[in-house]
Design an enzyme around this catalytic site. Structure first.
Site, PDB file in Angstrom:
ATOM      1  N   ASP A 141      84.570  26.640 -53.629  1.00 47.73           N
ATOM      2  CA  ASP A 141      83.734  25.458 -53.859  1.00 47.73           C
ATOM      3  C   ASP A 141      83.754  24.926 -55.291  1.00 47.73           C
ATOM      4  OD1 ASP A 141      82.114  27.210 -55.244  1.00 47.73           O
ATOM      5  OD2 ASP A 141      80.363  26.953 -53.970  1.00 47.73           O
ATOM      6  N   CYS A 195      70.002  24.291 -34.379  1.00 48.82           N
ATOM      7  CA  CYS A 195      68.721  24.429 -35.072  1.00 48.82           C
ATOM      8  C   CYS A 195      67.541  24.096 -34.155  1.00 48.82           C
ATOM      9  CB  CYS A 195      68.678  23.523 -36.301  1.00 48.82           C
ATOM     10  SG  CYS A 195      69.692  24.094 -37.684  1.00 48.82           S
ATOM     11  N   CYS A 198      63.375  23.932 -34.857  1.00 50.36           N
ATOM     12  CA  CYS A 198      63.004  24.798 -35.985  1.00 50.36           C
ATOM     13  C   CYS A 198      63.085  24.035 -37.301  1.00 50.36           C
ATOM     14  CB  CYS A 198      63.926  26.009 -36.032  1.00 50.36           C
ATOM     15  SG  CYS A 198      63.610  27.115 -37.438  1.00 50.36           S
ATOM     16  N   CYS A 248      67.547  30.242 -55.591  1.00 47.37           N
ATOM     17  CA  CYS A 248      66.403  30.381 -54.691  1.00 47.37           C
ATOM     18  C   CYS A 248      66.943  30.656 -53.295  1.00 47.37           C
ATOM     19  CB  CYS A 248      65.565  29.100 -54.701  1.00 47.37           C
ATOM     20  SG  CYS A 248      64.135  29.122 -53.596  1.00 47.37           S
TER      21      CYS A 248
END
Length: 377
Positions: A141, A195, A198, A248
């Site tokens: 990346d 997903c 959620c 985080c």
């Protein structure tokens, strides 16, 4: 990973490549058409137009090259997309309750994944070139390749509401890398979104960095603030950072698909015990040599000692532990303005009256702005 049942003449070559990738330590391997229509460039252009990239000017500078996988290499026919599982062997959110210790993002607790993944990518690419005689190029990346949508096309996973890749076998814990090649390989079926309703990753974000599902305002993201932002972190975000000093993991760690993300002992990525919740007091005492030594081969090293200690001081300010003033006070005289300013903020949070007595000469405008919030008017 499901293998295509297509009668494509190169199907057996694809099976060979996947087997070699798994042998080299990758946990997932998929294939995509590198030259196919690519709508994701428009999404990135909108992201930049809204300023969500913040100070990451390189994203704007490389926008044209990110517009399509072939924008960097027009001869690319196929993409071999690889995933390496780095799922932790513990709950990475537990450390948030230990306010005297530092929360370092899981991906940064071991050797720099760029180096780990790229080494294996080069081995795979070299094997492919020797085996099939076609040209290859590797990408992690740091290169302008939109790897997450490419991984979805290759069937590795889908971009969750937190914008990161989610994999059914590995949850939200996959490092990605790609090998572009002139070899014509049949693509795998793309993955679909699982997903559902959620929204755990959105609701847990401490800074409300998601204006809506699948959209991230990096300027509010703690990973951006602690890693990419060079100056003082905006005051509004400091208290909610808690003890997060590098990155985080909240939105990743709450993903329900993580229950499948177990890493074997043979995994290429290994977290260092010393980086699983180190003491804030010890980190605050780091000078340049000790910082470089502690974070040798680590991605943390790239932000430098000053920015790192800035983050540590915000965490100390959030700790509520007055005893930590002993490590804060010397840093109020640190040569780096960004450290001095963070030390003043931490001192204000821990013992404001005591901090006032420590005021010395200061001419940096950003540090003076910190003092203006603590001195009597």
């Amino acid at each position: 990973m499901t293998t295509s049942t297509s009668s494509h003449p190169n199907q057996l070559l694809k099976d060979e490549i996947r087997a070699e990738a798994l042998r080299l330590g990758f946990h997932a391997c998929g294939f995509a058409n590198a030259a196919a229509t690519w709508p994701n460039g428009a999404w990135l252009a909108d992201f930049i137009a809204e300023g969500f990239h913040g100070d990451m000017g390189w994203m704007e500078e490389t926008l044209e090259r990110r517009s399509h996988p072939t924008a960097m290499w027009t001869d690319a026919r196929s993409a071999v997309v690889l995933g390496m599982n780095y799922g932790p062997d513990h709950d990475p959110l537990t450390i948030l309750g230990q306010t005297d210790r530092a929360a370092i993002s899981v991906y940064a607790q071991g050797d720099d994944y760029h180096d780990v993944v790229k080494k294996q990518l080069k081995l795979l690419a070299g094997w492919m070139h020797q085996r099939f005689g076609q040209e290859v190029k590797v990408f992690v990346d740091t290169a302008p390749l939109m790897e997450k949508p490419l991984a979805q096309r290759a069937g590795l996973g889908w971009q969750g509401k937190h914008t990161n890749l989610v994999s059914r076998p590995f949850g939200s814990w996959l490092f990605l890398g790609s090998v572009l090649t002139t070899l014509d390989l049949p693509p795998d079926p793309p993955e679909t979104n699982h997903c559902g309703s959620c929204r755990a990753c959105l609701d847990i974000c401490p800074t409300n960095a998601f204006p809506e599902p699948n959209r991230l305002d990096a300027r509010r993201c703690i990973s951006y603030l602690t890693i990419e932002l060079a100056g003082p972190i905006p005051v509004e975000f400091r208290p909610v950072m808690g003890n997060r000093i590098y990155g985080c993991d909240d939105c990743l760690a709450v993903c329900p698909w993580n229950k499948f993300a177990q890493v074997s002992s043979e995994a290429k990525f290994h977290a260092r015990e010393a980086l699983k919740g180190p003491a804030l007091a010890d980190l605050a005492r780091l000078d340049n040599p000790s910082f470089r030594a502690l974070f040798s081969k680590s991605p943390v090293k790239r932000i430098g000692r000053d920015r790192f200690v800035r983050n540590v001081l915000y965490a100390i300010g959030n700790s509520g532990d007055v005893a930590l003033m002993g490590v804060v006070e010397p840093l109020m005289r640190d040569p780096a303005p960004v450290v001095r300013g963070a030390a003043v903020w931490a001192a204000r949070r821990l013992a404001a009256e005591r901090a006032v007595a420590l005021r010395g000469p200061e001419d940096d405008p950003e540090v003076l702005a910190e003092w203006s919030q603590i001195l009597p008017r």
